[in-house]
Scaffold this motif. Sequence first.
Motif, PDB file in Angstrom:
ATOM      1  N   VAL A 147      13.489  41.163   4.172  1.00 46.25           N
ATOM      2  CA  VAL A 147      12.874  42.492   4.128  1.00 46.25           C
ATOM      3  C   VAL A 147      13.883  43.588   4.490  1.00 46.25           C
ATOM      4  O   VAL A 147      13.985  44.600   3.804  1.00 46.25           O
ATOM      5  N   ARG A 148      14.660  43.345   5.549  1.00 45.11           N
ATOM      6  CA  ARG A 148      15.606  44.389   5.968  1.00 45.11           C
ATOM      7  C   ARG A 148      16.740  44.567   4.975  1.00 45.11           C
ATOM      8  O   ARG A 148      17.264  45.650   4.797  1.00 45.11           O
ATOM      9  N   ALA A 149      17.117  43.487   4.319  1.00 46.92           N
ATOM     10  CA  ALA A 149      18.271  43.556   3.414  1.00 46.92           C
ATOM     11  C   ALA A 149      17.920  44.159   2.066  1.00 46.92           C
ATOM     12  O   ALA A 149      18.689  44.944   1.514  1.00 46.92           O
ATOM     13  N   VAL A 150      16.754  43.798   1.504  1.00 45.72           N
ATOM     14  CA  VAL A 150      16.458  44.256   0.138  1.00 45.72           C
ATOM     15  C   VAL A 150      15.040  44.797  -0.021  1.00 45.72           C
ATOM     16  O   VAL A 150      14.633  45.148  -1.127  1.00 45.72           O
ATOM     17  N   GLY A 151      14.267  44.865   1.069  1.00 44.55           N
ATOM     18  CA  GLY A 151      12.903  45.370   0.973  1.00 44.55           C
ATOM     19  C   GLY A 151      11.916  44.261   0.646  1.00 44.55           C
ATOM     20  O   GLY A 151      12.299  43.128   0.347  1.00 44.55           O
ATOM     21  N   GLU A 152      10.618  44.624   0.717  1.00 43.86           N
ATOM     22  CA  GLU A 152       9.586  43.586   0.666  1.00 43.86           C
ATOM     23  C   GLU A 152       9.405  42.956  -0.718  1.00 43.86           C
ATOM     24  O   GLU A 152       9.431  41.735  -0.872  1.00 43.86           O
ATOM     25  N   THR A 153       9.243  43.806  -1.750  1.00 47.15           N
ATOM     26  CA  THR A 153       8.969  43.268  -3.089  1.00 47.15           C
ATOM     27  C   THR A 153      10.120  42.396  -3.572  1.00 47.15           C
ATOM     28  O   THR A 153       9.926  41.295  -4.083  1.00 47.15           O
ATOM     29  N   PRO A 191      19.082  49.784   0.988  1.00 47.92           N
ATOM     30  CA  PRO A 191      17.763  49.358   0.517  1.00 47.92           C
ATOM     31  C   PRO A 191      16.673  50.364   0.915  1.00 47.92           C
ATOM     32  O   PRO A 191      15.819  50.063   1.734  1.00 47.92           O
ATOM     33  N   ALA A 192      16.723  51.551   0.347  1.00 52.16           N
ATOM     34  CA  ALA A 192      15.742  52.589   0.649  1.00 52.16           C
ATOM     35  C   ALA A 192      14.348  52.077   0.271  1.00 52.16           C
ATOM     36  O   ALA A 192      14.196  51.294  -0.664  1.00 52.16           O
ATOM     37  N   THR A 193      13.352  52.535   1.028  1.00 49.36           N
ATOM     38  CA  THR A 193      12.018  51.958   0.841  1.00 49.36           C
ATOM     39  C   THR A 193      11.053  52.893   0.121  1.00 49.36           C
ATOM     40  O   THR A 193       9.913  52.543  -0.132  1.00 49.36           O
ATOM     41  N   GLU A 194      11.497  54.115  -0.207  1.00 53.86           N
ATOM     42  CA  GLU A 194      10.546  55.065  -0.804  1.00 53.86           C
ATOM     43  C   GLU A 194      10.004  54.569  -2.131  1.00 53.86           C
ATOM     44  O   GLU A 194       8.825  54.723  -2.434  1.00 53.86           O
ATOM     45  N   GLU A 195      10.907  54.033  -2.958  1.00 52.96           N
ATOM     46  CA  GLU A 195      10.454  53.481  -4.228  1.00 52.96           C
ATOM     47  C   GLU A 195      11.448  52.434  -4.695  1.00 52.96           C
ATOM     48  O   GLU A 195      12.657  52.639  -4.621  1.00 52.96           O
ATOM     49  N   VAL A 196      10.923  51.326  -5.153  1.00 49.36           N
ATOM     50  CA  VAL A 196      11.768  50.282  -5.752  1.00 49.36           C
ATOM     51  C   VAL A 196      11.207  50.017  -7.126  1.00 49.36           C
ATOM     52  O   VAL A 196      10.012  49.747  -7.276  1.00 49.36           O
ATOM     53  N   VAL A 220      16.981  43.571 -12.690  1.00 51.33           N
ATOM     54  CA  VAL A 220      17.677  44.685 -12.040  1.00 51.33           C
ATOM     55  C   VAL A 220      16.617  45.564 -11.398  1.00 51.33           C
ATOM     56  O   VAL A 220      15.646  45.948 -12.067  1.00 51.33           O
ATOM     57  N   ALA A 221      16.776  45.877 -10.125  1.00 53.08           N
ATOM     58  CA  ALA A 221      15.847  46.784  -9.442  1.00 53.08           C
ATOM     59  C   ALA A 221      16.627  47.943  -8.836  1.00 53.08           C
ATOM     60  O   ALA A 221      17.732  47.751  -8.331  1.00 53.08           O
ATOM     61  N   LEU A 222      16.064  49.138  -8.940  1.00 53.67           N
ATOM     62  CA  LEU A 222      16.705  50.333  -8.371  1.00 53.67           C
ATOM     63  C   LEU A 222      15.906  50.832  -7.171  1.00 53.67           C
ATOM     64  O   LEU A 222      14.678  50.700  -7.134  1.00 53.67           O
ATOM     65  N   TYR A 223      16.619  51.440  -6.220  1.00 51.11           N
ATOM     66  CA  TYR A 223      16.024  51.929  -4.977  1.00 51.11           C
ATOM     67  C   TYR A 223      16.201  53.443  -4.908  1.00 51.11           C
ATOM     68  O   TYR A 223      17.305  53.952  -5.077  1.00 51.11           O
ATOM     69  N   ARG A 224      15.073  54.132  -4.611  1.00 48.40           N
ATOM     70  CA  ARG A 224      15.115  55.601  -4.545  1.00 48.40           C
ATOM     71  C   ARG A 224      15.016  56.089  -3.101  1.00 48.40           C
ATOM     72  O   ARG A 224      14.266  55.541  -2.300  1.00 48.40           O
ATOM     73  N   GLU A 225      15.800  57.134  -2.793  1.00 48.88           N
ATOM     74  CA  GLU A 225      15.678  57.831  -1.511  1.00 48.88           C
ATOM     75  C   GLU A 225      15.652  59.320  -1.824  1.00 48.88           C
ATOM     76  O   GLU A 225      16.641  59.857  -2.309  1.00 48.88           O
ATOM     77  N   LEU A 255      19.443  58.199  -6.343  1.00 52.56           N
ATOM     78  CA  LEU A 255      19.579  56.758  -6.543  1.00 52.56           C
ATOM     79  C   LEU A 255      20.349  56.222  -5.341  1.00 52.56           C
ATOM     80  O   LEU A 255      21.490  56.605  -5.111  1.00 52.56           O
ATOM     81  N   ALA A 256      19.704  55.345  -4.547  1.00 50.61           N
ATOM     82  CA  ALA A 256      20.320  54.916  -3.291  1.00 50.61           C
ATOM     83  C   ALA A 256      20.828  53.486  -3.327  1.00 50.61           C
ATOM     84  O   ALA A 256      21.739  53.133  -2.588  1.00 50.61           O
ATOM     85  N   GLY A 257      20.224  52.652  -4.183  1.00 47.09           N
ATOM     86  CA  GLY A 257      20.639  51.253  -4.179  1.00 47.09           C
ATOM     87  C   GLY A 257      20.272  50.559  -5.468  1.00 47.09           C
ATOM     88  O   GLY A 257      19.479  51.071  -6.272  1.00 47.09           O
ATOM     89  N   ALA A 258      20.882  49.396  -5.701  1.00 44.49           N
ATOM     90  CA  ALA A 258      20.539  48.573  -6.855  1.00 44.49           C
ATOM     91  C   ALA A 258      20.709  47.112  -6.478  1.00 44.49           C
ATOM     92  O   ALA A 258      21.642  46.746  -5.761  1.00 44.49           O
ATOM     93  N   LEU A 259      19.762  46.322  -6.946  1.00 45.31           N
ATOM     94  CA  LEU A 259      19.788  44.876  -6.710  1.00 45.31           C
ATOM     95  C   LEU A 259      19.758  44.183  -8.054  1.00 45.31           C
ATOM     96  O   LEU A 259      18.973  44.564  -8.930  1.00 45.31           O
ATOM     97  N   THR A 260      20.636  43.196  -8.231  1.00 45.07           N
ATOM     98  CA  THR A 260      20.543  42.422  -9.455  1.00 45.07           C
ATOM     99  C   THR A 260      20.469  40.941  -9.109  1.00 45.07           C
ATOM    100  O   THR A 260      21.059  40.481  -8.130  1.00 45.07           O
ATOM    101  N   LEU A 261      19.698  40.215  -9.914  1.00 47.91           N
ATOM    102  CA  LEU A 261      19.757  38.759  -9.906  1.00 47.91           C
ATOM    103  C   LEU A 261      20.378  38.375 -11.240  1.00 47.91           C
ATOM    104  O   LEU A 261      19.820  38.697 -12.300  1.00 47.91           O
TER     105      LEU A 261
END
Lengths: 63, 404
Positions: B178-184, B335-340, B353-358, B362-368
Motif C-alpha cells: 500500500v505504501r509503495a504503490v497504493g491500494e488498487t 505513489p500519490a493517492t488522489e487518483e490512480v 500501466v497505471a498513472l498517479y495524479r497529485e 502527473l506524479a507517478g507511473a507503475l508498469t507491470l
Amino acid sequence: MKIIVDRSACTGLGICESLAPNCFEVDDAGDLILLTETVSDEDLDGVRQAIEGCPTEALRLEP
Amino acid sequence: MSGRRLVVVGASLAGLRAVEAARKSGFDGSVVLIGAEPHLPYDRPPLSKAFLDGAGLPAFRTEEVLRDELGVRLVLGAPATALDTAARVVTAGEREFGYDALVIATGAAARTLPGTGGLTGVHTLRTRDDALAVRSALDDGARTVVVGAGFIGSEVASAARKRGLDVTIVEALPTPLVRAVGETMGRACGALHARNGTDLRCGTGVAAVEGDGRVERVRLTDGTVLPADLVVAGIGAVPATGWLAGAGLSLDDGVVCDETLFTGAPGVYAAGDVARWHNPAFGRHMRLEHWTSAAEQGATAARNALDPANAKPYSTVPYFWSDWYDSRIQFVGVPATEEVRVVDGDPGGDRFVALYREGDRLAGALTLNGQTQIMKYRALIMRGASWADGLEFADRRRSALETA
C-alpha cells in the motif's frame, strides 16, 4: 564515440533511456535498442551519465 | 597532495560512488572508506533476485582497484560508532579518523522479527551473508514462510516458487504494498502471487515463531500454524543512524539534509538510504531506498562535500524495480493517492500501466511488464508534466499501437 552494450549483462532496466532518450530505448520485450551507433556531441553527456547509472554496468563508450 | 582528508562512512553503493566521484573530480587528498561489513562494496539488488536463483555475486571493484587505482584506504568490518562534528572526527571502535569532508552513507538495517533471536532458520535479507543463508536453505528445499508482502519478501517467494517449493507470505495489512504503490495497484501486484502458486495471506499477523533451536513453525494471529524450515522477514529497514546519537545532526527517519545533501554540520553530507533530503523535483523531503538514487547521491554528496561553495542540488524522479516470477514491476515518481488510473492493459492481467495524479500534476507511473513505457513517463514527470499531458501521452501511444 560508439556505444557498446554487453548483452549478457543488460536486463533492460531502462535508466539509460531516461538519461539519454536519443540513444537508448527499451522495447516491449524488455530488450535494449540502440537508436544510434555513434553518439553526437550533444548527447555525449547523457550517455556518460547512462554508463555511470547502469546498475548492471552493461554500457561503455569506444572511440 | 592537497593534504585534505575525505572520509566516507558506509561501504556500499553510495559510499563506493562517493570515493569514485571524489577521484574523478580531481581530488588528490586522502580518502578513507569505512564499512561495517567485512566485505568489499557489493551490489545489493541481485541478493533477492538473480543470486537466489543461483547467479554469482562479484564485488563492484577489486581491492587492487580501490586501493591502487583509486588510492582508497579501506577500513572494513569496522562499524562507525561516533561522530564529533566540532572536532571533525569519526570513531570506529578504537580507531579515530579526522576529516575535512565527510560523507555519511551508512544505509539502513533490516527490521527483525521480535523474539526470534535464538532461532536458526530465521533471516532478514539485506546483506551478502543473509542472502547466502537464505539461498542455502532454498537449496535444501525449505518449506518457506515470508513475513511481509513487500518487494524483498515477494522476490524471495518468487525464488522459492522457481524451485517448486511451497511458500506462504504473511502480510499484516489487508493489502500488500500500500505504501509503495497504493491500494488498487498493491492488490493488482499481489494477485501475481496466487497466479504463481504462492499462498498470500493478508490481514493476519505473526503471533509466534516457534522451534527448538531451529525454526519449526509460524503461528499466526488468526490461529493458523504454518510448518516452516525457513522464515524470511521482509518488514522494512530503518536508517542506520544509531552511531550519530549526540553528533548534533538533525535526525528524523534518516539524516535530514538540504537539497545539496548538506547536513548543516561543516563539511558533512549524506547519501543513500540513510539520507532524508529535500528533493527539488517534488519540493519535499524524502528518504529513498533505491539503487539509482543511492548511486547518484553518493557521487553528488562527495563532490559537494569537497567543494561546498559550488554545491549542486540533487533532484530526481525516484525509480525502482522488482522482479517477481517472470514479471518485472517498475515504478517512477511518487505513489500519490488522489487518483490512480490504468491507462493501458488490464490490472488483472500480465501487463499494465497505471498513472498517479497529485493535484493537476502527473506524479507517478507503475508498469507491470511495461519496460518500453516506464522511462517515457519518468521523463514526463521530470519535466513537470500535467496530469492531462500524461493522459494525452498514454492516448497517443495506444492509438499509435492500434494503427500499427
